[in-house]
Scaffold this active site. Sequence first.
Site, mmCIF file in Angstrom:
data_model
loop_
_atom_site.group_PDB
_atom_site.id
_atom_site.type_symbol
_atom_site.label_atom_id
_atom_site.label_comp_id
_atom_site.label_asym_id
_atom_site.label_seq_id
_atom_site.Cartn_x
_atom_site.Cartn_y
_atom_site.Cartn_z
ATOM 1 N N THR B 127 0.831 -1.031 -0.008
ATOM 2 C CA THR B 127 -0.034 0.056 0.072
ATOM 3 C C THR B 127 0.999 1.222 -0.109
ATOM 4 O O THR B 127 2.093 1.140 0.219
ATOM 5 C CB THR B 127 -0.979 -0.115 1.246
ATOM 6 N N ASP B 128 0.279 2.436 -0.014
ATOM 7 C CA ASP B 128 1.083 3.644 -0.086
ATOM 8 C C ASP B 128 1.817 3.758 1.215
ATOM 9 O O ASP B 128 3.063 4.331 1.142
ATOM 10 C CB ASP B 128 0.324 4.848 -0.447
ATOM 11 N N CYS B 129 1.187 3.420 2.300
ATOM 12 C CA CYS B 129 1.892 3.520 3.585
ATOM 13 C C CYS B 129 2.721 2.350 4.078
ATOM 14 O O CYS B 129 3.627 2.445 4.827
ATOM 15 C CB CYS B 129 1.143 4.057 4.697
ATOM 16 N N TYR B 130 2.560 1.301 3.440
ATOM 17 C CA TYR B 130 3.093 -0.202 3.590
ATOM 18 C C TYR B 130 3.448 -0.705 2.349
ATOM 19 O O TYR B 130 2.802 -1.617 2.144
ATOM 20 C CB TYR B 130 2.280 -1.015 4.430
#
Lengths: 143, 385
Positions: B127-130
């Site tokens: 994901t964008d944050c992970y």
Amino acid sequence: MVKERFTFVFSPDTYAKPITYHLVKDYDLRINILRAEITPGEEGHLLAEIEGEEDNLRRALEFLAAEKIEVIPTTRQVTVRQEECVHCGACTAVCFSGAMAMNREEWKMEFRPEKCIVCGLCIEACPLRIISVGFGGGKAGEA
Amino acid sequence: MAKTFAEINEKIKKGEAVVLTAEEVVRMADEQGLKATAEKVDVVTTATFGPMCSSGAFVNFGHSDPPIKMAKVWLNQVPAYTGIAAVDAYIGATELAEGREDYGGAHVIEELVAGKSVRLKALAQGTDCYPRKELEGYVSKETINEAFLFNPRNAYQNYVAATNSTNRILYTYMGMLLPKFGNVTYSTSGQLSPLLNDPYLRTIGVGTRIFLGGTQGYVAWHGTQHNPQKARGENGVPVGGAGTLSLIGDLKAMTTEYLKAAVFKNYGVSMFVGVGIPIPMLDEDMARFVTVRDREIKTTLLDYGVPGRSRPTLKVVDYEELKSGFVELNGRKVRTAPLSSIFKARQIAATLKEWIERGEFLLQEPAAPLPADATVKPLDVKELD
């Protein structure tokens, strides 16, 4: 008089010999067969309790060695890693020879190898998998 | 003379508390009577060490760089549940390693407790944050951020005894049951067992401080299948499985001496869990409860050869009979064997006693009682059309 349990291991060359006859007739031993797995043309095993005079037993074992029949005392076939035992008692539920018995004072499982008939049920029953049996030619510690 | 938790704790702090195990207090009551026992004794320690399938651990692995939101996790090839935050997982004791029947979550937990390295594999969608999508390597209790045991159902208040009427060996969570009523197994430590010494759960509730796996833990909630409505004997002790506890404690502080993986052939993996619970001697009623004897604790002997939900009760037996090594069934003596270790339970009760005597372990009054009116519902689904 002494009483001991042994597994005799027969090779394809020796399985047909009338060994128990000789043990009874020549050495005056009482033989109680507890388990046998003898397949013609293959390796065979006989678990028996032998009772008799100590000297007769010694000479009988020499005779068996000369006949190239391997003799393994039951005390060498069963291994319990007792330092890892939690004394739950699950093995005692299936051990009918009394080799795995619960000491009901201390509630500790006590292993008496001289009573073992190498049936192998305790291996399946032990939740910690700390019992090994090598029936018929297997050494203690081998499953 | 009634005592409170606070008064008992003051005595513990001063090193003046009189602490006995549940077996020792029975002997004292025999010699000195109930009234004197209630007055002289402050705490009674109880314990059990049996296979408890409903066990597992929450693990927070800590964040990698770049970070990963773990969607699938395996520890030594045992799948762990990840439907929670990014690097949290729950490893259940009975979850099996892929392709194996003799190794499972309980073994992973035991190896973590032992300080061994455990192979972690994690997959993610990214994901964008992970952004990270894969991770593989070794972790241990030294490297992981947090780990705590959380067991939804432990310390069953009594349990059934099992036997087998069929003509084949049954492989069960009650051990190997031999054909034709060849043996009987049971799994409660009888008069040492925690919830049998406080049958109405008067002193045990949410927040009770306990011995768990070799360290201090807590009662988190009532356990699943908590059933205080179970039929009781005259002494209040349920006849068969009744109350249960949900337990929590710091896995990193536990020891493998009191947390052991177990394998039951053709059933699966479970875990021996050591639980000890102190019972405060509040008054003479509690003295009556904690002096319960094996002969006063009864349970039902069920035929596990009947595969239905309601197995027939063959007879009611007491723990003195069960612990004697034989019970009488159908006119003959049938061998009995325990599945929970009374030897270990005694060790736990003695250890807990020492902790209290040394002032290292104070009693915790429950924040809330466990429900007294709960019942157990069966699974009756509305069939699909």
